[in-house]
Design a protein around this motif. Sequence first.
Motif, short mmCIF file in Angstrom:
data_model
loop_
_atom_site.label_atom_id
_atom_site.label_comp_id
_atom_site.label_asym_id
_atom_site.label_seq_id
_atom_site.Cartn_x
_atom_site.Cartn_y
_atom_site.Cartn_z
N LEU A 22 -9.75 2.32 -12.90
CA LEU A 22 -10.50 1.18 -12.39
C LEU A 22 -11.99 1.48 -12.31
O LEU A 22 -12.40 2.64 -12.17
N ARG A 23 -12.78 0.44 -12.33
CA ARG A 23 -14.21 0.58 -12.13
C ARG A 23 -14.50 1.01 -10.69
O ARG A 23 -13.73 0.74 -9.78
N SER A 24 -15.63 1.67 -10.50
CA SER A 24 -16.04 2.07 -9.15
C SER A 24 -16.62 0.86 -8.43
O SER A 24 -17.83 0.74 -8.20
N ASP A 25 -15.74 -0.04 -8.09
CA ASP A 25 -16.13 -1.33 -7.52
C ASP A 25 -15.09 -1.72 -6.47
O ASP A 25 -13.88 -1.66 -6.73
N ILE A 26 -15.54 -2.10 -5.30
CA ILE A 26 -14.64 -2.39 -4.19
C ILE A 26 -13.64 -3.48 -4.55
O ILE A 26 -12.43 -3.36 -4.30
N ASP A 27 -14.12 -4.56 -5.16
CA ASP A 27 -13.23 -5.67 -5.50
C ASP A 27 -12.19 -5.27 -6.53
O ASP A 27 -11.03 -5.68 -6.45
N SER A 28 -12.59 -4.45 -7.52
CA SER A 28 -11.64 -4.00 -8.54
C SER A 28 -10.53 -3.16 -7.92
O SER A 28 -9.35 -3.32 -8.23
N VAL A 29 -10.92 -2.25 -7.01
CA VAL A 29 -9.93 -1.41 -6.33
C VAL A 29 -9.03 -2.27 -5.45
O VAL A 29 -7.80 -2.13 -5.47
N ALA A 30 -9.63 -3.19 -4.69
CA ALA A 30 -8.86 -4.03 -3.77
C ALA A 30 -7.83 -4.88 -4.51
O ALA A 30 -6.67 -4.97 -4.11
N GLU A 31 -8.25 -5.51 -5.61
CA GLU A 31 -7.34 -6.38 -6.37
C GLU A 31 -6.16 -5.59 -6.94
O GLU A 31 -5.01 -6.03 -6.88
N SER A 32 -6.45 -4.41 -7.48
CA SER A 32 -5.39 -3.62 -8.09
C SER A 32 -4.44 -3.05 -7.04
O SER A 32 -3.21 -3.10 -7.20
#
Length: 512
Positions: A307-317
């Motif tokens: 995943l990208r180092s991005d809060i939303d990307s981590v949260a969604e996954s």
Amino acid sequence: MEIHKAITDSDDRRLKTKYNNAVYVIQRALTLYNIEEVAFSFNGGKDSTVLLHLLRAGYYLHMKERMRCDEELTYNQCKFPIRTIYFESTSAFPEINSFTYETATKYNLQLDIISQDFKSGLEGLLKTSPIRAIFLGVRIGDPTAVGQELFSPSSPGWPAFMRVNPILDWSYRDVWAFLLNSKVPYCSLYDQGYTSIGSVYDTVPNELLCDNNPPGDKVEYRPAYMLSDGRSERAGRVKKSAQRLANNVSQSNGVSNTESQQTCIPTASVLGVGDEILFGTVEDLVGPSLCKKLHSIGWAVTQFNVLRSDIDSVAESVERQKSTNEMVFIYGGIGPLHSDATLAGIAKAFGVRLAPDEEFEEYLTNIVGYQCTGDRNEMAQLPEGITELLHHEKLQVPLMKCQNVVILMATNLPELDKEWDCLIELASSNGLLLLPKPFSSKYLTTLLSDVEVAQPLSALRIEFPDLSIGCHRKSRHGQLVITLKGKDEAKIDLATEGLFKKFKPGAFSVEK
């Protein structure tokens, strides 16, 4: 003012910081609202006792600043005027009631006694008074604390008021550091081993404070402030359900629970976080190795994503994977840098916030020193209310588990090997991970082309749906390797025999 002097004279740097922050919140509230518009909910417990004395100190400092007075104020000038609400209950401990009334008398509190439940009582009170804000002794880890901030409007469906939470980020040890340093009275139940007090029906002394060698046959408990791990604060709250599912051996179609656990295939998702991996700057060895390790103990990996180092990307996954797998393993993106988004992403996935964790901060302080961590160490901000620290003597810093999400610190293979070995040991001792029957495997090699084996393998998959059948070539023109994996070795043998029958003898070799 004795409270302010006791804390400012203390050598406890952490306590001073917590005190100053809490008093600032109180002074801010007293600036925003008139004194007739604020109230304080007092229940006689340790947290509200702390808040009472913080309010006394905060009001004292507020008045000094307002009067621009450099000298000590007189009793009448700093007399505590904040309206105090006490919700009296027939299920409360007599000691709680006694302490509440004694405290009200000692500090001349304007006590409003309400015999209704909290919501109904507030509705009646707010209809007849100008109260707009209520000071609450809510702390992180309390069931009602999730999602709250220092200033939080009341929840939908409740009467409208502002919840003011000056000690929201205080830990169990912060509470006792304040009470002991300021030398103020507290309810006597805390000296009898009670660490979190509810009603007489759901509260008992904390067994972790039980004295194993009392004189005679009498069971004795040490005081609440001697509890070493604040995470066990609520261990004295009795569970409403006495039935423990773990003690039951359920039967399903004549198969025992133990047998079904051995033959089941638990699923896991593996998530890596890091822009450097996606850019191709860094080769990811941790993820593939983790997949192998999970497979070696009988787990099936359903997803492996970077995943990208991005809060939303981590949260969604994380939100998607935690609901479709028994476990989610995540690595990378742990630290104080702007690109370290893993913990914040996990918190968002569970709908909680990041909050200071005193115990984890102590581990970090021992490694890098207090001067590096400071008073608000970002790495010690963990998802509130759901984070469990996984301790092991071989790990300098414990791993973390947020419900069914395990957070690994490893950035390379040696670190992963060490953390994995510790996880397996913990799984064996406390059931952290289900350890089912491992997979059985058979590897077949052939010089046949993909076209020749395609249809027979498709038929085999239909006939044996619980087997995993994979194919790969070690080189473009090399032999085709067919892998059969499953929990039932007899079925693997049957599938192998079925495949052999579809071709001439010698078409396949079995790899050792």
